[in-house]
Design a protein around this motif. Structure first.
Motif, PDB file in Angstrom:
ATOM      1  N   ARG A   1       0.805  -1.215   0.000  1.00 13.62           N
ATOM      2  CA  ARG A   1       0.000   0.000   0.000  1.00 13.62           C
ATOM      3  C   ARG A   1       0.840   1.268   0.000  1.00 13.62           C
ATOM      4  NH1 ARG A   1      -3.274  -1.792   5.157  1.00 13.62           N
ATOM      5  NH2 ARG A   1      -1.203  -2.659   5.506  1.00 13.62           N
ATOM      6  N   SER A   2       1.937   1.270   0.713  1.00 12.37           N
ATOM      7  CA  SER A   2       2.800   2.452   0.756  1.00 12.37           C
ATOM      8  C   SER A   2       4.181   2.093   0.241  1.00 12.37           C
ATOM      9  CB  SER A   2       2.899   3.000   2.177  1.00 12.37           C
ATOM     10  OG  SER A   2       3.799   4.100   2.221  1.00 12.37           O
ATOM     11  N   GLN A   3       4.762   2.976  -0.575  1.00 11.06           N
ATOM     12  CA  GLN A   3       6.087   2.757  -1.130  1.00 11.06           C
ATOM     13  C   GLN A   3       7.081   3.811  -0.654  1.00 11.06           C
ATOM     14  OE1 GLN A   3       7.251   0.158  -3.176  1.00 11.06           O
ATOM     15  NE2 GLN A   3       5.331  -0.800  -2.557  1.00 11.06           N
ATOM     16  N   GLY A   4       6.731   4.552   0.382  1.00 10.05           N
ATOM     17  CA  GLY A   4       7.649   5.555   0.911  1.00 10.05           C
ATOM     18  C   GLY A   4       8.912   4.916   1.457  1.00 10.05           C
ATOM     19  N   SER A   5      10.063   5.566   1.254  1.00 16.23           N
ATOM     20  CA  SER A   5      11.340   4.981   1.683  1.00 16.23           C
ATOM     21  C   SER A   5      11.524   5.017   3.192  1.00 16.23           C
ATOM     22  CB  SER A   5      12.504   5.706   1.003  1.00 16.23           C
ATOM     23  OG  SER A   5      12.516   7.076   1.358  1.00 16.23           O
ATOM     24  N   GLY A   6      10.609   5.704   3.893  1.00 15.02           N
ATOM     25  CA  GLY A   6      10.681   5.706   5.345  1.00 15.02           C
ATOM     26  C   GLY A   6       9.674   4.784   5.995  1.00 15.02           C
ATOM     27  N   VAL A   7       8.859   4.091   5.180  1.00 15.24           N
ATOM     28  CA  VAL A   7       7.797   3.228   5.712  1.00 15.24           C
ATOM     29  C   VAL A   7       8.328   1.810   5.844  1.00 15.24           C
ATOM     30  CG1 VAL A   7       5.408   2.459   5.426  1.00 15.24           C
ATOM     31  CG2 VAL A   7       6.098   4.718   4.585  1.00 15.24           C
ATOM     32  N   LEU A   8       8.952   1.516   6.978  1.00 20.42           N
ATOM     33  CA  LEU A   8       9.591   0.221   7.171  1.00 20.42           C
ATOM     34  C   LEU A   8       8.578  -0.911   7.238  1.00 20.42           C
ATOM     35  CD1 LEU A   8      12.322  -1.145   7.479  1.00 20.42           C
ATOM     36  CD2 LEU A   8      12.210  -0.712   9.946  1.00 20.42           C
ATOM     37  N   SER A   9       7.337  -0.591   7.641  1.00 18.17           N
ATOM     38  CA  SER A   9       6.318  -1.637   7.711  1.00 18.17           C
ATOM     39  C   SER A   9       6.060  -2.253   6.344  1.00 18.17           C
ATOM     40  CB  SER A   9       5.012  -1.076   8.289  1.00 18.17           C
ATOM     41  OG  SER A   9       4.506  -0.039   7.467  1.00 18.17           O
ATOM     42  N   SER A  10       6.353  -1.520   5.261  1.00 16.43           N
ATOM     43  CA  SER A  10       6.151  -2.084   3.925  1.00 16.43           C
ATOM     44  C   SER A  10       7.096  -3.247   3.671  1.00 16.43           C
ATOM     45  CB  SER A  10       6.331  -1.006   2.846  1.00 16.43           C
ATOM     46  OG  SER A  10       7.677  -0.538   2.816  1.00 16.43           O
ATOM     47  N   MET A  11       8.287  -3.229   4.271  1.00 19.81           N
ATOM     48  CA  MET A  11       9.214  -4.351   4.124  1.00 19.81           C
ATOM     49  C   MET A  11       8.725  -5.566   4.906  1.00 19.81           C
ATOM     50  SD  MET A  11      11.826  -3.923   2.063  1.00 19.81           S
ATOM     51  CE  MET A  11      12.946  -5.199   2.603  1.00 19.81           C
ATOM     52  N   SER A  12       8.102  -5.323   6.065  1.00 17.00           N
ATOM     53  CA  SER A  12       7.550  -6.434   6.839  1.00 17.00           C
ATOM     54  C   SER A  12       6.348  -7.041   6.140  1.00 17.00           C
ATOM     55  CB  SER A  12       7.158  -5.952   8.240  1.00 17.00           C
ATOM     56  OG  SER A  12       8.289  -5.610   8.996  1.00 17.00           O
ATOM     57  N   GLU A  13       5.557  -6.204   5.472  1.00 18.24           N
ATOM     58  CA  GLU A  13       4.353  -6.657   4.791  1.00 18.24           C
ATOM     59  C   GLU A  13       4.680  -7.415   3.511  1.00 18.24           C
ATOM     60  OE1 GLU A  13       0.315  -4.649   2.798  1.00 18.24           O
ATOM     61  OE2 GLU A  13       1.886  -3.393   3.685  1.00 18.24           O
TER      62      GLU A  13
END
Length: 442
Positions: free
Chosen positions: A401-413
């Motif tokens: 859902r989010s591709q921001g480089s500060g959104v670490l939860s995207s790597m967990s997801e």
């Protein structure tokens, strides 16, 4: 020749055009060399280490012909005598074969005499084949009548169920090649050869620290405008998975003297120095400027997203005194996702090669993009994706859902990277894209 000169003038650190990812990878590959020191470790301490020399089998494995299953060992020549002599080859009738049981063979307890024609030996899995025997019939195909057995020879062929001497490994033949990262099966293989100590490369030493006045360590109070430092924990975890020696130097403030001292100390104690933050064009980004006094930096910026501000070069603890040694330097971005993307796409391969291992190529394959993706040519993009496979085995992928480089939860997801090549443009829904699964990488 310095690292920066190897770019052949195409892009110096001050050049305005970011370096393509493939060019940066090629440059890094030319700059890395394996650690030279070799040490011998006990077999149980060798898991995950890099084999420094080829291992040649000193023995045959197995050391003798042996039974592959429980049954009865006999001379397979007897099978040819089971055909009814009155039948023609086209209508051959197989008569049951009857053999006298001469004894028993178990693992560690061989049958001592020669098995004669018309005889067989009760044998257990792993037991040495008795002299005169070359075939084993499985016990489930046999009818035993007192001291003899009978069976239909159509269930068996000559040489069946017999493991031959050296079938796994032959004496004098290579068993494992140098550059292999030793896995559990390899340790078992070495144990089967009687190898007690293994020559391995010294563990690569990697030092790292985070930079930024806003960073706080876990357990410290979080003032307004400050954030907890996550990069050191992801870097620590990624490095630990690679079985390198990890040196965590903590958080360094945005002060030139502190940064210079930290960089010099790091390159004195490590083969590779990783920093996060301080490599962009901000006024407080001192890391880039510090390396100019005692380092050689090949590039500062890459044509990639996320991870544009990434520095690569070499540091010397005492100016450029080669006698004092040096360390490779990777100045990673400060944003958490960019740290992980740049590590896996550029740093990891360098560390593998420096460890003396054969650099593997991460698994990558095509999947159908379930949504349209906007992309402009001129940079490589690494999106976090969630790949799924339907009942027919077809892979599809969607960006998180989010591709921001500060959104670490995207790597967990996510469970994969969606890789959009340098020259690639927009991707239509249903079009193929390359994905790199996290499994085995992250």
């Amino acid at each position: 020749m310095t690292i920066s000169n190897e770019i052949s003038g195409a892009a110096a650190p001050s050049a305005p055009n970011p370096l393509p990812v493939d060019t940066a990878r090629a440059l890094i590959r030319r700059a890395v060399t394996p650690v030279a020191m070799v040490e011998r470790v006990a077999l149980r301490s060798a898991l995950g280490r890099v084999l420094a020399q080829d291992i040649v089998s000193p023995i045959d494995v197995p050391a003798h012909d042996n039974a592959a299953m429980d049954g009865y060992a006999f001379d397979g020549a007897a099978l040819a005598r089971c055909v009814d002599s009155n039948s023609t080859p086209a209508s051959a009738v197989h008569a049951p074969l009857t053999l006298a049981v001469a004894g028993e063979a178990r693992a560690g307890h061989p049958f001592e005499r020669v098995c004669r024609a018309g005889e067989c030996v009760r044998i257990m899995t792993g037991a040495p084949m008795p002299s005169g025997c070359d075939t084993v019939v499985a016990q489930e195909f046999v009818t035993r009548n007192g001291s003899s057995i009978s069976f239909d020879d159509q269930h068996i062929a000559r040489g069946a169920n017999c493991r031959r001497t050296g079938e796994d490994l032959a004496r004098g033949h290579p068993a494992l090649a140098a550059g292999r990262v030793l896995r559990p099966a390899d340790l078992g293989l070495l144990a089967s050869l009687g190898v007690a100590e293994v020559p391995v490369r010294r563990r690569l030493r990697v030092a790292f620290f985070s930079t930024g006045d806003e960073l706080r360590s876990i357990g410290e109070p979080l003032e307004t405008g400050c954030v907890y430092d996550s990069n050191r924990y992801t870097l620590y975890a990624m490095l630990t998975r690679m079985n390198v020696e990890v040196l965590d130097l903590g958080v360094v403030r945005d002060e030139p003297a502190a940064l210079e001292a930290a960089l010099r100390a790091a390159c004195e104690s490590a083969d590779v120095v990783l920093t996060s933050g301080g490599v962009s064009v901000g006024d407080a980004d001192f890391t880039a400027r510090m390396t100019e006094t005692f380092g050689d930096v090949a590039f500062w910026q890459l044509a990639m997203r996320p991870g544009r501000p990434l520095a690569f070069g070499r540091l010397w603890p005492n100016g450029r005194d080669e006698s004092a040694g040096s360390a490779l330097f990777f100045g990673l971005p400060g944003n958490p996702v960019a740290v992980m993307v740049t590590f896996y796409q550029l740093v990891r391969e360098a560390l593998v090669t420096m460890s003396g291992a054969n650099a593997d190529t991460p698994l990558q394959f095509a999947a159908e993009s379930s949504v349209a993706i906007k992309k402009r040519p001129g940079r490589t993009e690494f999106l976090r994706g969630i790949a799924t496979r339907d009942a027919a085995g077809k892979w599809s992928v969607a960006a998180t859902r989010s591709q921001g480089s500060g959104v670490l939860s995207s790597m967990s997801e996510a469970n994969c990277f969606i890789i959009l090549a340098h020259d690639q443009a927009d991707v239509a829904a249903g079009a193929p894209v390359d994905i790199m699964p996290f499994d085995g990488l992250v």
